[in-house]
Enzyme design. Structure first.
Site, PDB file in Angstrom:
ATOM      1  N   SER A 253      -8.484  38.073 -52.727  1.00 22.62           N
ATOM      2  CA  SER A 253      -8.053  37.625 -54.043  1.00 22.62           C
ATOM      3  C   SER A 253      -6.859  36.693 -53.897  1.00 22.62           C
ATOM      4  O   SER A 253      -5.807  37.101 -53.383  1.00 22.62           O
ATOM      5  CB  SER A 253      -7.663  38.818 -54.912  1.00 22.62           C
TER       6      SER A 253
ATOM      7  N   HIS B 135     -12.031  35.202 -54.078  1.00 22.66           N
ATOM      8  CA  HIS B 135     -12.014  35.852 -55.381  1.00 22.66           C
ATOM      9  C   HIS B 135     -10.873  35.285 -56.220  1.00 22.66           C
ATOM     10  O   HIS B 135      -9.721  35.250 -55.773  1.00 22.66           O
ATOM     11  CB  HIS B 135     -11.831  37.360 -55.193  1.00 22.66           C
TER      12      HIS B 135
ATOM     13  N   ASP C  66      -8.872  35.704 -59.721  1.00 23.17           N
ATOM     14  CA  ASP C  66      -8.588  36.573 -60.855  1.00 23.17           C
ATOM     15  C   ASP C  66      -7.970  35.771 -61.993  1.00 23.17           C
ATOM     16  O   ASP C  66      -6.853  35.268 -61.881  1.00 23.17           O
ATOM     17  CB  ASP C  66      -7.623  37.680 -60.441  1.00 23.17           C
TER      18      ASP C  66
ATOM     19  N   MET D  70      -6.519  35.827 -65.741  1.00 18.97           N
ATOM     20  CA  MET D  70      -5.943  36.786 -66.684  1.00 18.97           C
ATOM     21  C   MET D  70      -5.273  36.050 -67.836  1.00 18.97           C
ATOM     22  O   MET D  70      -4.680  34.986 -67.637  1.00 18.97           O
ATOM     23  CB  MET D  70      -4.931  37.682 -65.965  1.00 18.97           C
TER      24      MET D  70
ATOM     25  N   HIS E   9     -13.376  36.097 -61.570  1.00 14.99           N
ATOM     26  CA  HIS E   9     -13.312  37.340 -62.343  1.00 14.99           C
ATOM     27  C   HIS E   9     -12.507  37.087 -63.614  1.00 14.99           C
ATOM     28  O   HIS E   9     -11.296  36.897 -63.562  1.00 14.99           O
ATOM     29  CB  HIS E   9     -12.647  38.407 -61.460  1.00 14.99           C
TER      30      HIS E   9
ATOM     31  N   MET F 154     -10.749  38.226 -66.619  1.00 16.82           N
ATOM     32  CA  MET F 154     -10.099  39.324 -67.342  1.00 16.82           C
ATOM     33  C   MET F 154      -9.490  38.732 -68.606  1.00 16.82           C
ATOM     34  O   MET F 154      -8.264  38.677 -68.792  1.00 16.82           O
ATOM     35  CB  MET F 154      -9.042  39.983 -66.447  1.00 16.82           C
TER      36      MET F 154
ATOM     37  N   MET G   4     -13.908  48.430 -61.014  1.00 18.30           N
ATOM     38  CA  MET G   4     -12.459  48.341 -60.903  1.00 18.30           C
ATOM     39  C   MET G   4     -11.912  49.692 -60.429  1.00 18.30           C
ATOM     40  O   MET G   4     -12.122  50.712 -61.082  1.00 18.30           O
ATOM     41  CB  MET G   4     -11.831  47.967 -62.246  1.00 18.30           C
TER      42      MET G   4
ATOM     43  N   GLY H 152      -5.130  43.782 -64.242  1.00 16.97           N
ATOM     44  CA  GLY H 152      -3.972  43.115 -64.824  1.00 16.97           C
ATOM     45  C   GLY H 152      -2.923  42.683 -63.832  1.00 16.97           C
ATOM     46  O   GLY H 152      -2.214  41.716 -64.073  1.00 16.97           O
TER      47      GLY H 152
ATOM     48  N   GLY I 118      -1.751  42.955 -59.273  1.00 16.32           N
ATOM     49  CA  GLY I 118      -2.092  43.406 -57.940  1.00 16.32           C
ATOM     50  C   GLY I 118      -1.167  44.497 -57.431  1.00 16.32           C
ATOM     51  O   GLY I 118      -0.160  44.842 -58.043  1.00 16.32           O
TER      52      GLY I 118
ATOM     53  N   ASP J 141     -12.957  46.255 -56.675  1.00 19.40           N
ATOM     54  CA  ASP J 141     -11.736  45.460 -56.856  1.00 19.40           C
ATOM     55  C   ASP J 141     -10.577  46.386 -57.187  1.00 19.40           C
ATOM     56  O   ASP J 141     -10.570  47.019 -58.232  1.00 19.40           O
ATOM     57  CB  ASP J 141     -11.955  44.443 -57.977  1.00 19.40           C
TER      58      ASP J 141
ATOM     59  N   SER K 263      -3.334  41.887 -51.488  1.00 20.33           N
ATOM     60  CA  SER K 263      -2.196  42.057 -50.584  1.00 20.33           C
ATOM     61  C   SER K 263      -2.618  42.561 -49.223  1.00 20.33           C
ATOM     62  O   SER K 263      -1.983  42.234 -48.208  1.00 20.33           O
ATOM     63  CB  SER K 263      -1.170  43.017 -51.214  1.00 20.33           C
TER      64      SER K 263
END
Length: 234
Positions: free
Chosen positions: A14, A39, A41, A43, A72, A74, A143, A148, A150, A179, A202
């Site tokens: 990610s 990936h 993310d 948001m 992804h 969100m 999930m 929201g 990491g 994820d 991470s």
């Protein structure tokens, strides 16, 4: 993204954990170090308590990604933005069950835009929400943290959801993505349960940088080795 289905293990770093000032080079570096997918993310600060980036960022990094760009979303509402992310080069677009009033229509719109359709299940969303949609998706994302941000702790109670989902999918060409909190400790558990795409932030990017990318490869290899054939190690 190839139309042939492959259930072999895939590691999808990610970029939420990457250097925001150097996304293009980070994507190139992590792929060179063994990432299967990248990936992304997205948001909105509304559906989840954070803001990341949008279609323009995806379009900017697309030329730096040789493989699959896994986006992804969100965000809510999600439908008005599907075409923009598809045009930005997303190979997979994943939406949450709760992101709109008609998730089936959302999945149809994603496929209609030329991308693979993903369905995300929050920790509080029962696996039964996905069962009627399994013929309309290419991927289900479980999930294992609340979406929201990491660095959260893996929620072990989601393993049973992965197992139930794997049983329900049967021989359908549908990936199970996990994820949240994936690392060498949790990876063997989710793979044993049936997952084949592991998102890690991470756990992949820690200790490395564009100027020193070798730790990315070491981290990816550690997750892949730990996952193995899905057998649980002490």
């Amino acid at each position: 993204m190839s139309n042939s289905f492959d259930r072999s293990l895939k590691i999808a770093p990610s970029i939420l954990a990457a250097d925001f000032a150097n996304f293009g080079a980070e994507c190139e570096a992590v792929e060179a170090q063994g990432a299967d997918w990248v990936h992304v993310d997205v948001m909105d600060g509304h559906f989840v308590p954070n803001i990341s980036f949008g279609p323009a960022t995806c379009a900017a990094i697309r030329p730096h990604i040789k493989g699959v760009m896994d986006v992804h979303l969100m965000i809510a509402p999600v439908d008005p933005f599907i075409d923009a992310f598809a045009h930005a080069g997303a190979d997979v677009i994943t939406a949450h069950v709760e992101a709109g009033p008609h998730i089936h229509r959302t999945l149809q719109a994603i496929r209609g835009a030329g991308a693979k359709a993903g369905l995300a299940l929050n920790p509080g969303t029962p696996v039964e929400a996905a069962i009627p949609l399994l013929d309309d998706v290419d991927l289900v994302c479980v999930m294992t943290v609340n979406p929201g941000f990491g660095g959260q702790k893996f929620i072990h109670g989601q393993i049973a959801k992965i197992e139930a989902l794997r049983a329900a999918i049967g021989d359908r060409p549908v990936h199970i993505e996990v994820d949240g909190g994936v690392d060498p400790v949790t990876a063997p558990h989710v793979v044993a349960a049936g997952a084949d795409v592991l998102v890690a932030g991470s756990a992949v990017f820690k200790g490395g940088s564009v100027s020193d990318p070798d730790p990315y490869g070491i981290n990816i290899a550690a997750i892949r080795k730990a996952a193995g054939d899905g057998s649980i190690r002490a």
